[in-house]
Design an enzyme around this catalytic site. Structure first.
Site, PDB file in Angstrom:
ATOM      1  N   ASN A   1      -4.619  -1.967  -4.473  1.00  0.00           N
ATOM      2  CA  ASN A   1      -5.884  -1.991  -3.742  1.00  0.00           C
ATOM      3  C   ASN A   1      -5.773  -1.102  -2.504  1.00  0.00           C
ATOM      4  OD1 ASN A   1      -8.466  -2.597  -3.010  1.00  0.00           O
ATOM      5  ND2 ASN A   1      -8.087  -4.745  -2.520  1.00  0.00           N
TER       6      ASN A   1
ATOM      7  N   LYS B   1       0.204  -6.569   1.468  1.00  0.00           N
ATOM      8  CA  LYS B   1      -0.522  -5.284   1.369  1.00  0.00           C
ATOM      9  C   LYS B   1      -0.166  -4.368   2.538  1.00  0.00           C
ATOM     10  CE  LYS B   1      -5.066  -3.285   0.437  1.00  0.00           C
ATOM     11  NZ  LYS B   1      -5.322  -2.275   1.450  1.00  0.00           N
TER      12      LYS B   1
ATOM     13  N   GLU C   1     -11.180  -5.274   1.091  1.00  0.00           N
ATOM     14  CA  GLU C   1     -10.371  -6.100   0.192  1.00  0.00           C
ATOM     15  C   GLU C   1     -11.131  -7.309  -0.337  1.00  0.00           C
ATOM     16  OE1 GLU C   1      -9.466  -4.185   2.441  1.00  0.00           O
ATOM     17  OE2 GLU C   1      -7.293  -3.904   2.614  1.00  0.00           O
TER      18      GLU C   1
ATOM     19  N   HIS D   1      -5.357  -9.540   2.780  1.00  0.00           N
ATOM     20  CA  HIS D   1      -4.306  -9.706   3.791  1.00  0.00           C
ATOM     21  C   HIS D   1      -4.851 -10.027   5.174  1.00  0.00           C
ATOM     22  CE1 HIS D   1      -4.697  -5.198   4.917  1.00  0.00           C
ATOM     23  NE2 HIS D   1      -5.680  -5.525   4.112  1.00  0.00           N
ATOM     24  N   ARG D   2      -5.978  -9.392   5.547  1.00  0.00           N
ATOM     25  CA  ARG D   2      -6.478  -9.621   6.905  1.00  0.00           C
ATOM     26  C   ARG D   2      -7.107 -11.012   7.070  1.00  0.00           C
ATOM     27  NH1 ARG D   2      -4.926  -5.214   9.192  1.00  0.00           N
ATOM     28  NH2 ARG D   2      -5.124  -3.298   8.011  1.00  0.00           N
TER      29      ARG D   2
ATOM     30  N   ASP E   1     -11.076  -2.930  11.055  1.00  0.00           N
ATOM     31  CA  ASP E   1      -9.979  -3.830  10.678  1.00  0.00           C
ATOM     32  C   ASP E   1      -9.642  -4.791  11.823  1.00  0.00           C
ATOM     33  OD1 ASP E   1     -10.040  -2.263   8.436  1.00  0.00           O
ATOM     34  OD2 ASP E   1      -8.044  -1.403   8.673  1.00  0.00           O
TER      35      ASP E   1
ATOM     36  N   ASP F   1       0.833  -1.217   0.000  1.00  0.00           N
ATOM     37  CA  ASP F   1       0.000   0.000   0.000  1.00  0.00           C
ATOM     38  C   ASP F   1       0.863   1.260   0.000  1.00  0.00           C
ATOM     39  OD1 ASP F   1      -2.282  -1.485  -0.017  1.00  0.00           O
ATOM     40  OD2 ASP F   1      -3.127  -0.652   1.835  1.00  0.00           O
TER      41      ASP F   1
HETATM   42  O1  LIG Z   1      -8.454   5.955   6.679  1.00  0.00           O
HETATM   43  C1  LIG Z   1      -7.842   4.893   6.854  1.00  0.00           C
HETATM   44  O2  LIG Z   1      -6.602   4.852   6.985  1.00  0.00           O
HETATM   45  C2  LIG Z   1      -8.617   3.638   6.920  1.00  0.00           C
HETATM   46  C3  LIG Z   1      -9.955   3.666   7.197  1.00  0.00           C
HETATM   47  C4  LIG Z   1     -10.773   2.436   7.333  1.00  0.00           C
HETATM   48  O3  LIG Z   1     -11.585   2.337   6.175  1.00  0.00           O
HETATM   49  P1  LIG Z   1     -13.143   2.804   6.121  1.00  0.00           P
HETATM   50  O4  LIG Z   1     -13.210   4.213   6.553  1.00  0.00           O
HETATM   51  O5  LIG Z   1     -13.471   2.596   4.682  1.00  0.00           O
HETATM   52  O6  LIG Z   1     -13.896   1.893   7.053  1.00  0.00           O
HETATM   53  C5  LIG Z   1      -9.909   1.185   7.448  1.00  0.00           C
HETATM   54  O7  LIG Z   1     -10.688   0.042   7.247  1.00  0.00           O
HETATM   55  C6  LIG Z   1      -8.771   1.195   6.458  1.00  0.00           C
HETATM   56  O8  LIG Z   1      -7.963   0.050   6.578  1.00  0.00           O
HETATM   57  C7  LIG Z   1      -7.870   2.378   6.707  1.00  0.00           C
HETATM   58  C1  LIG Z   2      -9.593  -1.860   4.495  1.00  0.00           C
HETATM   59  C2  LIG Z   2      -8.274  -1.880   4.402  1.00  0.00           C
HETATM   60  O1  LIG Z   2      -7.536  -1.196   3.496  1.00  0.00           O
HETATM   61  P1  LIG Z   2      -7.774   0.109   2.609  1.00  0.00           P
HETATM   62  O2  LIG Z   2      -6.851   1.135   3.194  1.00  0.00           O
HETATM   63  O3  LIG Z   2      -7.369  -0.309   1.226  1.00  0.00           O
HETATM   64  O4  LIG Z   2      -9.203   0.500   2.717  1.00  0.00           O
HETATM   65  C3  LIG Z   2      -7.476  -2.719   5.341  1.00  0.00           C
HETATM   66  O5  LIG Z   2      -6.230  -2.533   5.383  1.00  0.00           O
HETATM   67  O6  LIG Z   2      -8.021  -3.578   6.029  1.00  0.00           O
END
Ligand SMILES: O=C(O)C1=C[C@@H](OP(=O)(O)O)[C@@H](O)[C@H](O)C1
Ligand SMILES: C=C(OP(=O)(O)O)C(=O)O
Length: 433
Positions: free
Chosen positions: A96, A413, A343, A387-388, A315, A50
């Protein structure tokens, strides 16, 4: 060809984990440092897919940076405003990474060019329409290249700020993206959040980082935000990224299920990440948790199922679904509709794989309920390139059976060294060595 990893039953969990940097903080700081007015040195940057996608995009957008110490230190030369783009017809591939594509969409809407943002197959199924609609309200011209509301998208620019609304119920990343872009807009921005805001603690991460880079945002109860335009982010000499609280969840859970004690270094009770809350949920289930300066310790204890709303920590909440397998009674995790938009469709994916190991699972549109197995079944786990799912199900090796994880590389990821780290705290029965 699909590869797999067989994890044999572990007898005991004990040791110390030094956490890699937070994904959410790394990508925000890399982006904002690039827009700032000087040089920022960032340490403990996460070295994962990422973050590579964000770094590659920044390079194509003309940002100069140097990486050191296995990509965990990054010296960024900020441009003191918007990207200075020479190539006006760029395509940026963002895999992703939600934390890359969404904030970049908002920032790139501020200048005029033709930039396409694209990603992997799953990214093309993850909605972005609510963010596009908000940006369009502020003047942006954005086209969908294949399907309405989903990447890939072509950005022509035109966004100036002003009065806009954003839907809060799908992803907090939409609001985060608007907040990061707003200080650089020509006009002042007023954002009104429509409906419930999911994953709220991620907004605190955003506000905290924006504030550290010298810009203040005022808001009323996370509903109405006001951001003066025409501002400049001020670079910070040194930024240290906190350890990743979501990544910590797997090791805290391992200790709770099978410890011994595990000490997780790199975060503590002062963390700005909402996922730190995972430790308190684990404690509610019975685990022994203690906190110190830059560490958390977790020790095994009798675990009991719980019924909780985990909307704020989507998460780390997945890890609770695995801890549930080792707890007494049923665990229900509620208000997690947006698991389905990440994901993988994480509610269906978790339910399907949890059933394979012997759990009785009830799945609803926005909840999952897990009754632990009487006896664990050894299983081959489909990871859906998520990944999770891979990291969660690796913890099945803490039961009496082995588990085979398909496509284990998908952990790259956010946590390429995950299996090595898990192995480092695992003790095996003599006969399986
Ligand atoms: O802003 C961020 O860093 C994130 C927000 C969350 O997503 P959502 O806001 O779509 O739930 C989380 O699931 C993602 O892994 C990271
Ligand atoms: C939802 C996730 O990632 P993203 O930042 O791509 O939304 C995650 O890392 O679980």
């Amino acid at each position: 060809m699909t590869t797999s990893l067989l994890l044999k039953p572990v007898q005991h969990i004990q040791g110390t984990i030094l956490l890699p940097g937070s994904k959410s903080i790394s990508n925000r700081v890399l982006l904002i440092a690039s827009l700032s007015n000087g040089i920022t040195t960032i340490t403990n940057v996460l070295d994962s897919d990422d973050i590579h996608h964000m770094l590659q995009a920044l390079k194509l957008l003309g940002i100069h940076y140097q990486l050191y110490k296995n990509n965990t230190v990054c010296v960024i030369h900020g441009v003191g405003g918007l990207f200075q783009i020479n190539n006006h017809a760029l395509t940026l591939f963002l895999g992703n990474a939600g934390t890359a594509i969404r904030p970049l969409l908002a920032i790139l809407s501020l200048s005029n060019h033709r930039i396409t943002l694209t990603g992997d197959n799953r990214m093309h199924e993850r909605p972005i329409g609510d963010l596009v609609n908000s940006l369009r309200q502020g003047g942006a011209i954005i086209e969908y290249k294949i399907k309405n509301n989903y990447p890939p998208i072509l950005i022509h620019g035109g966004y100036v700020g002003g009065k806009i609304t954003v839907k809060g119920n799908i992803s907090s990343q939409f609001l985060t993206s608007l907040l990061i872009a707003a200080p650089l807009a020509k006009k002042d921005t007023y954002i009104s959040v429509e409906g419930i805001l999911v994953s709220q603690p991620y907004i605190d991460i955003t506000l905290n980082i924006i504030n550290n880079f010298g810009v203040t945002i005022t808001h009323k109860k996370y509903q109405d935000f006001y951001i003066p335009g025409n501002q400049t982010y001020k670079s910070i000499e040194n930024v240290q990224i906190e350890g990743d609280a979501s990544s910590a969840s797997y090791f805290l859970a391992a200790a709770a299920i099978k410890g011994g004690t595990v000490c997780i270094k790199g975060i503590d009770a002062n963390s700005t990440q909402g996922d730190i809350e995972f430790a308190y949920v684990l404690e509610k289930m019975g685990a022994k948790i203690s906190w110190g300066d830059n560490y958390i310790k977790c020790t095994k204890n009798q675990l009991t199922g719980i019924d909780v709303d985990l909307n704020h920590i989507p998460d780390a909440a997945m890890t609770i679904a695995i801890v549930a397998l080792f707890a007494k009674g049923i665990t229900t995790i509620r208000n997690i509709y947006n698991w389905r938009l990440k994901e993988s469709d994480r509610i269906t994916a978790m339910a399907t794989e949890l059933r394979k190991v012997g759990a009785i699972v009830q799945e609803g549109i926005d909840f999952i309920s897990i009754q632990p197995p009487i006896k664990f079944h050894s299983a081959i786990i489909e990871t859906y390139n998520d990944h999770r799912i891979a990291m969660c199900f690796s913890l099945i090796c803490l039961s009496e059976v082995s588990v085979e994880i398909l496509n284990p590389q998908c952990v790259a990821k956010t946590f390429p060294n995950f299996f090595r780290e898990l192995n480092s705290i695992s003790q095996y029965p003599i006969e399986s060595l």
